[in-house]
Write an enzyme that holds these catalytic residues in place. Structure first.
Site, PDB file in Angstrom:
ATOM      1  N   ASP A  11       0.854  -1.203   0.000  1.00  0.00           N
ATOM      2  CA  ASP A  11       0.000   0.000   0.000  1.00  0.00           C
ATOM      3  C   ASP A  11       0.883   1.244   0.000  1.00  0.00           C
ATOM      4  OD1 ASP A  11      -2.363   1.346  -0.160  1.00  0.00           O
ATOM      5  OD2 ASP A  11      -2.829   1.258   1.977  1.00  0.00           O
ATOM      6  N   GLY A  12       0.325   2.348  -0.492  1.00  0.00           N
ATOM      7  CA  GLY A  12       1.041   3.618  -0.493  1.00  0.00           C
ATOM      8  C   GLY A  12       0.180   4.669   0.194  1.00  0.00           C
ATOM      9  N   GLU A  49       2.031   3.801  -4.426  1.00  0.00           N
ATOM     10  CA  GLU A  49       1.421   2.483  -4.678  1.00  0.00           C
ATOM     11  C   GLU A  49       2.364   1.654  -5.557  1.00  0.00           C
ATOM     12  OE1 GLU A  49      -1.242   1.354  -3.346  1.00  0.00           O
ATOM     13  OE2 GLU A  49      -2.645   2.991  -2.940  1.00  0.00           O
ATOM     14  N   ASP A  71      -4.825  -2.445  -2.878  1.00  0.00           N
ATOM     15  CA  ASP A  71      -6.147  -1.829  -3.024  1.00  0.00           C
ATOM     16  C   ASP A  71      -6.144  -0.808  -4.153  1.00  0.00           C
ATOM     17  OD1 ASP A  71      -4.911   0.457  -2.097  1.00  0.00           O
ATOM     18  OD2 ASP A  71      -5.894   0.468  -0.144  1.00  0.00           O
ATOM     19  N   HIS A 126      -9.640   0.935   2.561  1.00  0.00           N
ATOM     20  CA  HIS A 126     -10.392   1.636   3.609  1.00  0.00           C
ATOM     21  C   HIS A 126     -10.538   0.768   4.864  1.00  0.00           C
ATOM     22  CE1 HIS A 126     -11.191   4.513   0.525  1.00  0.00           C
ATOM     23  NE2 HIS A 126     -11.715   3.572  -0.220  1.00  0.00           N
ATOM     24  N   ASP A 136      -0.802   0.102   5.120  1.00  0.00           N
ATOM     25  CA  ASP A 136      -1.111   1.528   5.190  1.00  0.00           C
ATOM     26  C   ASP A 136      -0.436   2.136   6.421  1.00  0.00           C
ATOM     27  OD1 ASP A 136      -2.735   3.877   4.377  1.00  0.00           O
ATOM     28  OD2 ASP A 136      -3.666   3.534   6.344  1.00  0.00           O
ATOM     29  N   GLN A 456     -33.563   7.742 -31.807  1.00  0.00           N
ATOM     30  CA  GLN A 456     -34.319   7.569 -30.557  1.00  0.00           C
ATOM     31  C   GLN A 456     -33.576   6.717 -29.547  1.00  0.00           C
ATOM     32  OE1 GLN A 456     -38.710   6.811 -32.018  1.00  0.00           O
ATOM     33  NE2 GLN A 456     -37.207   6.401 -33.597  1.00  0.00           N
ATOM     34  N   ARG A 457     -32.604   5.945 -30.019  1.00  0.00           N
ATOM     35  CA  ARG A 457     -31.878   5.076 -29.080  1.00  0.00           C
ATOM     36  C   ARG A 457     -30.574   5.719 -28.599  1.00  0.00           C
ATOM     37  NH1 ARG A 457     -32.577  -0.567 -31.667  1.00  0.00           N
ATOM     38  NH2 ARG A 457     -30.320  -0.589 -31.675  1.00  0.00           N
TER      39      ARG A 457
HETATM   40  O1  F6P Z   1     -36.500  -3.019 -29.492  1.00  0.00           O
HETATM   41  C1  F6P Z   1     -35.948  -1.779 -29.653  1.00  0.00           C
HETATM   42  C2  F6P Z   1     -35.904  -1.372 -31.122  1.00  0.00           C
HETATM   43  O2  F6P Z   1     -35.340  -0.085 -31.128  1.00  0.00           O
HETATM   44  C3  F6P Z   1     -37.228  -1.391 -31.845  1.00  0.00           C
HETATM   45  O3  F6P Z   1     -38.041  -0.282 -31.554  1.00  0.00           O
HETATM   46  C4  F6P Z   1     -36.751  -1.463 -33.275  1.00  0.00           C
HETATM   47  O4  F6P Z   1     -37.705  -2.009 -34.124  1.00  0.00           O
HETATM   48  C5  F6P Z   1     -35.552  -2.344 -33.195  1.00  0.00           C
HETATM   49  O5  F6P Z   1     -35.050  -2.230 -31.869  1.00  0.00           O
HETATM   50  C6  F6P Z   1     -34.472  -2.011 -34.189  1.00  0.00           C
HETATM   51  O6  F6P Z   1     -33.441  -2.933 -34.079  1.00  0.00           O
HETATM   52  P1  F6P Z   1     -32.044  -2.810 -34.885  1.00  0.00           P
HETATM   53  O7  F6P Z   1     -31.180  -1.859 -34.121  1.00  0.00           O
HETATM   54  O8  F6P Z   1     -31.512  -4.179 -34.903  1.00  0.00           O
HETATM   55  O9  F6P Z   1     -32.364  -2.271 -36.232  1.00  0.00           O
END
Ligand code: F6P
Length: 532
Positions: A11-12, A49, A71, A126, A136, A456-457
């Site tokens: 330990d350091g 360390e 650690d 700790h 320590d 959307q993702r």
């Molecule tokens: O299940 C999530 C989702 O985003 C769906 O709404 C959509 O149809 C699907 O995945 C798309 O998948 P991929 O990324 O494989 O195209």
């Protein structure tokens, strides 16, 4: 002759960073115990360390086997996670492109490990690990002595104490959980990974092993220890630091991944074996319907599973809300707001296609929040006559534009959902442009379609998703700690609970056309493109 085996703790410590520092090490070799320590006037904690490990390794002869306990995640990860190899390849530059600090000490460590077989073991610091605590103390005493003092202690009392502490330490094997993200990514995955890793380590001394790229990593044993540092700064980041895959099924595994035509092989036994290799007691699977179904199959093979639901579609029946959904709805709502202004300026019918395969939750929620005039969902097959009726009704009132929000899985009554073919693969999508073309034919109004798709993702999770993901992650750790496996965490009302995994993977949660939410939309004049 058998190689000699050593057990080393290091330990350091520093008073100020930089500032005067010290290091300490305890070396156990068969029946004898050695303590060594030293100090430096102006140094850093990290240097101490490293210095401790350098001095301790110098102490043992070449050809020895060493178990080195520290650690310092900085020190241990560097060897266990292949950082050094990457630095050497990149001319001592780290992943951010900066020059690696303490190169002199790292170089000494590399040299020392070339002649010894060293296993690097991360212990919790700790003051929770007795021998780490002693190191320590040695380091701090060395700072106080304000010189390069060396303490050697071979007294019988001290030795007996160490032996007893060592026995306690060895008996206390750290519990380990495995973790993977499967299926399509969504905002909040990193927040839940962080919650699991921190919740497990801080509260229960449980280690987390992350498998990369979903079930693919489990089959191929592509995994690493996730510690505090690995999950720092990821709460607000979209995607998943572990990577994911929605096509790697261990029960029908296709080498090459993308090649759907290859015949699959059952590699589930490899996956189970890999969990054993890592000493993993239970696997936390963060996924949507597909990944949770695979998790359930593993539970039937005897693997203890904890499920955490995620999907932007919000279509899992066992939880009121999945994380990722709120972020996707927020993105879609912002897009509809933007489309609104251009629709109004050009007097057009604008169609916005959002995700949602079998359930219209995103379309309903974002459509209502964005003031969509017509919302089309898979649960309510639409008829063009009703869409046109709504557009015309608006025109007669002097509203020369309309906004249609359509889920990708929505379809005309009596027909099939719209798919796009790519090679052997069919994917939903294209209903928006189809509706737009029909509207131009039926109304002589100009129409345009926008498919929001994977936007959307992506991106940063909303505060709601960050908090929900954190609550899910911490609950999953509680279940693990209590040995409560084959459950999926869920949100019921405002409370975080869990349900049996078997129940959780049944069916799809769809929009109820007679629900209060749909009736509310109808009450403010929204059309669903069908008689309601
Ligand atoms: O299940 C999530 C989702 O985003 C769906 O709404 C959509 O149809 C699907 O995945 C798309 O998948 P991929 O990324 O494989 O195209």
């Amino acid at each position: 002759m058998a190689e000699k085996e050593y057990m080393i703790y290091t330990d350091g410590a520093c008073s100020g960073n930089p500032g005067p520092g010290g290091w300490g090490a305890v070396i156990l070799d068969g029946d004898s115990v050695q303590e060594i320590s030293g100090s430096a006037d102006e140094t850093t904690n990290q240097r101490m360390e490293l210095q401790a490990a350098v001095e301790a390794l110098r102490f043992v002869p070449s050809g020895s086997k060493v178990k080195l306990h520290s650690d310092s995640a900085y020190l241990v990860n560097c060897f266990n996670q292949g950082w050094i190899k990457r630095w050497l390849r990149n001319g001592w530059r780290n992943s951010k492109g900066n020059q690696v600090e303490n190169q002199d000490l790292w170089t000494q460590l590399i040299e020392l490990t070339e002649t010894k077989e060293v296993e690097w073991i991360k212990v919790k610091g700790h003051s929770t690990d007795q021998l780490n605590k002693r190191c320590d103390q040695l380091a701090r005493e060395a700072i106080d002595a304000n010189g390069n003092s060396r303490v050697d202690d071979n007294s019988e009392d001290a030795e007996a104490e160490y032996r007893s502490n060592l026995a306690k330490n060895q008996g206390r094997q750290m519990r380990r959980l495995g973790l993977l993200t499967g299926g399509g990514d969504c905002p909040g995955l990193n927040a839940v990974i962080r919650a699991v890793v921190k919740g497990a380590a801080y509260n229960y001394d449980i280690e987390s092993i992350g498998f990369n790229n979903g079930f693919k990593g489990l089959v191929e044993n592509d995994a690493a220890l996730l510690d505090d540092y690995a999950v720092s700064g990821i709460l607000n980041r979209g995607g998943t630091i572990l990577g994911t895959s929605n096509r790697d099924n261990p029960f029908d595994f296709r080498p090459g991944g993308f090649n759907y035509r290859e015949t699959g092989v059952d590699r589930s036994a490899d996956a189970v074996e890999n969990l054993k290799k890592w000493d993993i007691e239970g696997l936390v699977v963060i996924g949507g319907d597909g990944s949770l179904l695979l998790a359930h199959r593993f539970s039937e093979l005897g693997v203890p599973i904890i499920g955490i639901p995620k999907t932007i579609d919000n279509d899992l029946p066992a939880t009121d809300i999945t994380f990722g959904y709120d972020s996707a709805v927020t993105t879609a709502t912002e897009a509809i707001d933007k489309i609104h202004t251009t629709a109004e300026s050009h007097h057009r019918v604008m169609v916005v296609e959002v995700m949602g395969r079998y359930a219209g939750w995103i379309a309903l929620q974002a459509g209502m929040a964005g003031g969509g005039d017509i919302i089309l969902i898979p649960e309510l097959p639409f008829e063009y006559s009703y869409i046109v009726e709504k557009i015309m009704e608006r025109r007669q009132k002097g509203k020369k534009f309309s906004i249609i929000v359509v889920a990708e899985g929505a379809y005309p009554a009596g027909e099939e959902p719209i798919y796009q073919q790519k090679g052997d693969v069919k994917r939903l999508g294209g209903v928006g442009p189809l509706i737009s073309r029909e509207i131009e034919k039926l109304t002589e109004m100009e129409s345009r379609a926008t498919i929001l798709g994977h936007l959307q993702r992506g991106g940063s999770p909303t505060s709601y998703d960050r908090v929900l993901a954190t609550r899910f992650g911490v609950k999953a750790v509680e279940l693990f700690k209590d040995g409560c496996f084959n459950e999926m965490v869920c949100l019921r009302g405002s409370r975080i609970k869990s349900v049996p995994l078997e129940e959780a993977v049944q069916g799809t949660k769809r929009v109820d056309p007679s629900s209060e939410q749909v009736r509310t939309a109808l009450a403010v004049g929204t059309s669903f493109g069908c008689p309601l």
